[in-house]
Motif scaffolding. Structure first.
Motif, PDB file in Angstrom:
ATOM      1  N   VAL A  28       0.790  -1.103  -0.012  1.00  0.00           N
ATOM      2  CA  VAL A  28       0.024  -0.011  -0.010  1.00  0.00           C
ATOM      3  C   VAL A  28       1.080   1.318   0.076  1.00  0.00           C
ATOM      4  N   LEU A  29       0.446   2.355  -0.686  1.00  0.00           N
ATOM      5  CA  LEU A  29       1.090   3.451  -0.662  1.00  0.00           C
ATOM      6  C   LEU A  29      -0.022   4.426  -0.220  1.00  0.00           C
ATOM      7  N   ASP A  30       0.458   5.276   0.972  1.00  0.00           N
ATOM      8  CA  ASP A  30      -0.541   6.260   1.552  1.00  0.00           C
ATOM      9  C   ASP A  30       0.136   7.524   1.049  1.00  0.00           C
ATOM     10  N   ILE A  31      -0.382   8.422  -0.155  1.00  0.00           N
ATOM     11  CA  ILE A  31      -0.103   9.411  -0.444  1.00  0.00           C
ATOM     12  C   ILE A  31      -0.846  10.634   0.232  1.00  0.00           C
ATOM     13  N   GLY A  32       0.217  11.597   1.057  1.00  0.00           N
ATOM     14  CA  GLY A  32      -0.384  12.656   1.917  1.00  0.00           C
ATOM     15  C   GLY A  32      -0.568  11.923   3.282  1.00  0.00           C
ATOM     16  N   CYS A  33      -0.063  11.155   3.653  1.00  0.00           N
ATOM     17  CA  CYS A  33      -0.255  10.388   5.249  1.00  0.00           C
ATOM     18  C   CYS A  33      -0.556  10.938   6.177  1.00  0.00           C
ATOM     19  N   SER A  34      -0.206  12.026   6.216  1.00  0.00           N
ATOM     20  CA  SER A  34      -0.575  13.149   7.328  1.00  0.00           C
ATOM     21  C   SER A  34       0.183  12.560   8.588  1.00  0.00           C
TER      22      SER A  34
END
Length: 335
Positions: A41-47
Motif C-alpha cells: 500500500v502507498l499512502d499519499i499525503g499520509c499526514s
C-alpha cells in the motif's frame, strides 16, 4: 498533495478533538482501511500516519509519504510506539509525490485521502498515480463533501467534478457519502465508465445532501441554543451590571458619609483637646489658688498659735497690752 498546515487526524481519531468529531473521523478512517486490497500500500499525503499504522497492524506493507515535515515526524513518533512487527511493515518519509523519482511502483492499493482538494492540477496528479498502481490495483479517495473553505483547498467537490476527474483515469466502482466527506473506490483498468448520472448515483447524492443538511441543521440548532443561552447570560450580566452600578453609587455615598463623619469626629477631637487644655489650665490655676489659700491658712494658724503663746506668757501679756495701747493712741491721733 501539499498540506501546508498539519492535519490532526490522529488526534481526532483518538478523541483529542471532541467526541462527535472523533466518531466521524473513526467512521471515515475505518471505511478507508476496510476497502484496502492486497498487501502493498502507498499512502499519499499520509499526514499523521493513522491509516498506515492501522494497516501495518494487519501485516500490510505500507509506505507513507507527505510533504509536511511536521506531519511525518509526528507519524514516525507514533510508529515508534508500535510493536516491532508493525514498525518493520510501515515506513514514513517526507516526499513530494509529483517530483520524487524513488517512489516504488506496482502497489496493490493507493490511498489518496483528503489530498485531491489541495492539488492545482488533479489530471496530472491522477495520471502519475495510475503509474504507481499495478494493473487492476485499487485507488481509494476521500475529499470533503461540499463547501470547506480551508486555506489550502483549491476547489469544492460534490459529485460531477470528482466523478469526471477520477473517471478520466480509473474505473469508478462506488461512491460513498461519509457525512461531510465523500469516499470513492476506483480500479486501475482501461474501461469506459458507465454513465455517472444513474438513478442510484443520484439517489446516493441526494442522501448525502440530506445527511449533510441534517448535520448542519443540528449544528445550527446547537448554535441557536447556545446563542439563546448566551443572550440569557448577557441579560443576567446586564442585571448584575446595573446592580453593580447601584452598589457603586451606594458605595460612593457611603464613602462620602463616612468621610463627613470622619471630619466631624476630627473636629470633635480638636474641640475636645481644646476644652481639655482649658480645663487643665483652669485646674492648674485653681490648684495654685488652693495652694495660696492653704499657705495663708498656715500663716493664720501660725499667727494664732503665736498669739495664744503670747497670751499665755507674762511677757506676752505685757506685749499685747503694749500693742493695744499703741493702737488706741494711734486712733486718737487720727481724730
Amino acid at each position: 498533495m501539499s498540506k501546508l498546515i498539519i492535519d490532526r487526524v490522529n488526534e481526532a481519531y483518538y478523541g483529542a478533538l471532541g467526541t462527535d468529531f472523533s466518531k466521524k473521523t473513526r467512521e471515515r478512517i475505518n471505511w478507508i482501511v476496510t476497502h484496502v486490497l492486497g498487501s502493498k500500500v502507498l499512502d499519499i499525503g499520509c499526514s499523521q500516519g493513522i491509516n498506515a499504522i492501522l494497516l501495518g497492524r494487519e501485516g500490510k506493507k505500507v509506505d507513507g509519504i507527505d510533504i509536511s515535515h511536521e506531519s511525518v515526524e509526528y507519524a514516525k513518533t507514533e510508529l515508534g510506539k508500535e510493536h516491532p512487527s508493525v514498525q518493520a511493515s510501515v515506513s514514513f518519509k517526507v516526499s513530494n509525490f509529483m517530483t520524487d523519482q524513488d517512489i516504488d511502483t506496482n502497489y496493490d492499493t493507493i490511498l489518496l485521502t483528503e489530498v485531491l482538494e489541495h492539488i492545482s492540477d488533479p489530471d496530472s496528479f491522477l495520471k502519475k498515480t495510475v503509474s504507481h498502481l499495478k494493473p487492476g490495483g485499487r485507488l481509494i479517495v476521500t475529499v470533503p463533501f461540499g463547501i470547506n473553505d480551508f486555506i489550502d483547498h483549491k476547489r469544492t467537490y460534490y459529485y460531477s467534478l470528482l466523478a469526471e476527474q477520477l473517471g478520466a483515469h480509473f474505473k469508478i466502482e462506488s461512491f460513498e457519502y461519509l457525512g461531510r466527506w465523500t469516499g470513492v473506490i476506483c480500479t486501475a483498468v482501461q474501461e469506459n465508465n458507465q454513465s455517472f448520472y444513474t438513478a442510484e448515483n443520484t439517489k446516493q447524492l441526494e442522501q448525502g445532501f440530506y445527511w449533510l443538511e441534517r448535520d448542519y441543521m443540528q449544528r445550527i440548532g446547537t448554535l441557536a441554543g447556545q446563542a439563546a443561552k448566551n443572550e440569557k447570560e448577557l441579560k443576567e450580566l446586564e442585571k448584575v451590571k446595573k446592580s453593580s452600578e447601584k452598589i457603586e453609587v451606594l458605595y460612593e455615598e457611603l464613602n462620602r458619609q463616612i468621610a463627613e463623619k470622619d471630619e466631624y469626629i476630627r473636629q470633635l477631637q480638636i474641640e475636645t483637646v481644646e476644652v481639655l487644655n482649658r480645663e487643665e489650665e483652669a485646674l492648674r490655676a485653681a490648684l495654685a489658688y488652693s495652694n495660696k489659700i492653704e499657705d495663708l491658712n498656715r500663716k493664720v494658724t501660725n499667727l494664732e498659735h503665736r498669739y495664744n503663746v503670747l497670751r499665755k506668757s507674762r511677757f506676752g501679756r505685757v506685749q499685747l497690752k503694749y500693742w493695744e495701747l499703741k493702737k488706741k493712741i494711734a486712733g486718737r491721733g487720727k481724730k
